[in-house]
Enzyme design. Structure first.
Site, mmCIF file in Angstrom:
data_model
loop_
_atom_site.group_PDB
_atom_site.id
_atom_site.type_symbol
_atom_site.label_atom_id
_atom_site.label_comp_id
_atom_site.label_asym_id
_atom_site.label_seq_id
_atom_site.Cartn_x
_atom_site.Cartn_y
_atom_site.Cartn_z
ATOM 1 C CE LYS A 173 -1.901 2.997 3.036
ATOM 2 N NZ LYS A 173 -1.905 4.119 2.123
ATOM 3 N N GLY A 226 6.602 6.160 7.958
ATOM 4 C CA GLY A 226 5.647 7.264 7.995
ATOM 5 C C GLY A 226 5.772 8.009 9.317
ATOM 6 C CB SER A 227 3.542 10.400 10.971
ATOM 7 O OG SER A 227 2.370 9.669 11.267
ATOM 8 N N GLY A 231 2.526 5.357 13.137
ATOM 9 C CA GLY A 231 3.327 4.180 13.496
ATOM 10 C C GLY A 231 2.943 3.611 14.851
ATOM 11 C CD GLU A 248 13.451 2.901 10.101
ATOM 12 O OE1 GLU A 248 13.704 4.062 10.503
ATOM 13 O OE2 GLU A 248 14.018 1.900 10.550
ATOM 14 C CB CYS A 282 12.515 10.571 8.297
ATOM 15 S SG CYS A 282 13.293 9.219 7.456
ATOM 16 C CD GLU A 381 9.749 14.096 10.820
ATOM 17 O OE1 GLU A 381 8.720 13.420 11.009
ATOM 18 O OE2 GLU A 381 10.787 13.633 10.302
HETATM 19 C C1 UN1 Z 1 17.903 9.346 2.800
HETATM 20 O O1 UN1 Z 1 18.114 10.307 3.546
HETATM 21 O O2 UN1 Z 1 18.617 9.114 1.818
HETATM 22 O O3 UN1 Z 1 11.579 8.761 4.882
HETATM 23 C C2 UN1 Z 1 16.845 8.366 3.034
HETATM 24 C C3 UN1 Z 1 12.755 9.097 4.915
HETATM 25 C C4 UN1 Z 1 13.781 8.031 5.201
HETATM 26 C C5 UN1 Z 1 14.708 7.797 4.086
HETATM 27 C C6 UN1 Z 1 15.798 8.792 4.022
HETATM 28 N N1 UN1 Z 1 13.099 6.815 5.553
HETATM 29 O O4 UN1 Z 1 13.069 10.247 4.721
#
Ligand code: UN1
Length: 483
Positions: A173, A226-227, A231, A248, A282, A381
Site C-alpha cells: 500500500k 511514515g509518521s 506508526g 521507520e 526523515c 518534526e
Molecule cells: C535518505 O536520507 O537518503 O523517509 C533516506 C525518509 C527516510 C529515508 C531517508 N526513511 O526520509
C-alpha cells in the site's frame, strides 16, 4: 484519461470507488494520472492471494527469486530517466533527485537479487553428544508494506525487494499522493514474470486499505515508514494479531558545527541536509548547532547560500528546491514558521511562500536563529525546508543539545578534530552518525534506522534486512540414529 488499476492476484483490477487523482505539486493544473482506489474487500482479496501464493513462493528456487529481482532492477535502471521524471512530477523533488532516487531503487533490487542467493544458516555442535544443531532462516509469510510519499520508489524498493528475496509474498500500500511510481513497480514486477499473488498492489487510504492490512490475522508482518503518530497506532493494533513489525518514523536531526570545521563543507552539509528534497526527509537536518568561534562566519555563509537556492518547478533543470508535496504539507510548514516567530525565534531567511512561475506549493528555504532547544520548532518534526540555528558553548554542550530530543534517527558533526569526531561517533544517540557529511542521503547496502521515537523493530536495508524478512528455526538432529 484512463484509470490505472490495482494489481491483485496477477490481474489488473478496477474499482467502483472514485479514482485517486495524482496532481503535480509544481503545477496543480497538471494531472499526472488517475488511479483506482482499492477498497477493503479488494485489500482482503489481495491478502488471500498472497496467502495462497506463499507455499509455492516460499519454496521457489533462489535462482528464480534472484532472476526476478535482477530483472526488475535492470528495467528500472534502463528506464531511470522516465521513472525519475514521473517521480519528480508527482512528488516534487527535482528531476536530478528523482532520477537519483530511481537509480538507487534499481541498485536496491539488484543488491537483494544477490542476497537471495546467500541465505545462510548456522550449523553448530551440541553440548549433548550425538546431536547437531542447525539454525535456519525461513520466510515470514505475507508482508504488508506501507510506504510514505517522500521516497516514492526507493522506500518501496527497499522493503519489497528483500521481502521477495527471502521468499515472502507482499501486499503493497503506497501513499495515495504518489501512486505513479508504485504502479510502475507493479508493472515491472508483472512483466518480469512475478508469479500471481506473490506481489499485490492496493492503492488506497490508510483508513480503508491500511486498516485491513494491519488488522488481518493472515498478514504476518508489517513494514511501515511514515509518521510517529500513525506508526504508534499501527504497532498497538498489529500486536493484537502478533505481527512482526518494523517502523521507520520521524527525525529531528542535528548537525553540530565546531569551531575547527571546514567551513565550506559544513555549510554544504547544512544546505543539502536541510533543504534538498524540500526538507521532506526523515533524515533532514533541522537543528544546526554552532559553537561560538564559527557562529558568525557559518551563519552568514549559510544564510547567503540558502537565499540563493533556486526554488521552482521540479522538472526545470535550474531548480534546486522543488515545492512542498501538497497544500496540507505547505500549510504545516507555514504554520510552524509562525509558531517559531511566536516562540521568539528570529527569521533570517525565507519564512514564506516562494514566488514561482506556476501554481504549485512553493516555499522559500527558511532559517531561524536564536532558537532554544525546548521550542516546538526544535522539538517537533516539520518535514519542510525549515532549519533552526542553536548556540552551544562548546562541543560537550552541543552534543547534549543534539541528544536532547525524542527522536534518534540521524546526527551529524562537522569538525577536523579526531577526538571530537570519535567521541561523537560513540555518544550520539542515533542510528545514523554522519561525520563531515550531511544527515540525509544514505547508501543502499548498509543498515538504515534509528533509536528512540524514530524507529522500532529490526533495521532496514543491506544485509540486515534479513532480520525482519525471515524468522529463525532451530533444528536439532540426533545424528547417532540410523546407519
Ligand atoms: C535518505 O536520507 O537518503 O523517509 C533516506 C525518509 C527516510 C529515508 C531517508 N526513511 O526520509
Amino acid at each position: 484519461m484512463t484509470v490505472k488499476q490495482n494489481y491483485i492476484d496477477g490481474e489488473w483490477v478496477d474499482s467502483a470507488a472514485a479514482p485517486i487523482v495524482d496532481r503535480n505539486p509544481s503545477d496543480v493544473e497538471d494531472v499526472v494520472g488517475s488511479y483506482a482506489a482499492a477498497d477493503a474487500a479488494q485489500t482482503r482479496r489481495a491478502i488471500e492471494a498472497a496467502r495462497a501464493a506463499f507455499p509455492a513462493w516460499s519454496r521457489s528456487s533462489i535462482q528464480e527469486r534472484a532472476d526476478l529481482l535482477d530483472a526488475v532492477g535492470g528495467k528500472i535502471l534502463a528506464r531511470a530517466q522516465e521513472i525519475g521524471r514521473l517521480l519528480a512530477r508527482e512528488e516534487g523533488k527535482t528531476l536530478k533527485e528523482g532520477v537519483g532516487e530511481t537509480v538507487r531503487a534499481a541498485h536496491v533490487f539488484k543488491f537483494h537479487a544477490g542476497q537471495a542467493l546467500r541465505i545462510a544458516g548456522d550449523l553448530l555442535d551440541s553440548p549433548r553428544k550425538g546431536i547437531s544443531v542447525l539454525v535456519q532462516r525461513e520466510p515470514v509469510g505475507v508482508i504488508g508494506i506501507i510506504t510514505p510519499w517522500n521516497f516514492p520508489i526507493a522506500i518501496p524498493a527497499w522493503k519489497i525487494a528483500p521481502a521477495l528475496a527471502y521468499g515472502n509474498c507482499v501486499v503493497f500500500k503506497p501513499a495515495s499522493l504518489v501512486p505513479g511510481c508504485a504502479h510502475a513497480i507493479a508493472e515491472l514486477l508483472a512483466e518480469s514474470g512475478c508469479p500471481r499473488g506473490v506481489f499485490n498492489l492496493v492503492v488506497g487510504s490508510g483508513r480503508e486499505v491500511g486498516d485491513v492490512l494491519v488488522g488481518a490475522p493472515e498478514v504476518d508482518a508489517i513494514s511501515f515508514t511514515g509518521s510517529v503518530e500513525t506508526g504508534r497506532g499501527l504497532a498497538a493494533r498489529a500486536v493484537g494479531s502478533m505481527k512482526k513489525i518494523q517502523l521507520e518514523m520521524g527525525g529531528k536531526n542535528p548537525l553540530i558545527v565546531l569551531d575547527d570545521a571546514d567551513l565550506d563543507n559544513a555549510v554544504e552539509c547544512a544546505i543539502q541536509g536541510a533543504f534538498y528534497s524540500t526538507g521532506q526527509r526523515c533524515t533532514a537536518t533541522s537543528r544546526v548547532i554552532l559553537t561560538p568561534g564559527i557562529y558568525a562566519r557559518f551563519r552568514a555563509a549559510l544564510v547567503e547560500k540558502a537565499r540563493a537556492l533556486v526554488v521552482g518547478d521540479a522538472l526545470d533543470e535550474k531548480t534546486q528546491i522543488g515545492p512542498a508535496v501538497d497544500a496540507t504539507q505547505l500549510k504545516t510548514d507555514l504554520d510552524y514558521i509562525s509558531v517559531g516567530q511566536k516562540e521568539g525565534a528570529r527569521l533570517v531567511a525565507g519564512g514564506d511562500r516562494a514566488p514561482a512561475p506556476k501554481n504549485g506549493f512553493y516555499i522559500a528555504p527558511t532559517i531561524f536563529e536564536d532558537v532554544h532547544n525546548q521550542m516546538r520548532i526544535a522539538r517537533e518534526e516539520i518535514f519542510g525546508p525549515v532549519a533552526s540555528i542553536l548556540r552551544a558553548k562548546n562541543y560537550e554542550e552541543a552534543l547534549a543539545i543534539a541528544n536532547d530530543t525524542p527522536f534518534g534517527l540521524s546526527a551529524g558533526i562537522c569538525t577536523t578534530s579526531l577526538k571530537h569526531a570519535d567521541h561523537f561517533r560513540r555518544n550520539a544517540q542515533v542510528g545514523l552518525a554522519m561525520i563531515n557529511a550531511p544527515t540525509a542521503g544514505v547508501d543502499y547496502h548498509v543498515p538504515f534506522g534509528g533509536v528512540k521515537a524514530s524507529s522500532y523493530g529490526p533495521r532496514e536495508q543491506g544485509v540486515n534486512a534479513v532480520e525482519f524478512y525471515t524468522r529463525i528455526k532451530t533444528v536439532y538432529t540426533n545424528v547417532s540414529i540410523g546407519g
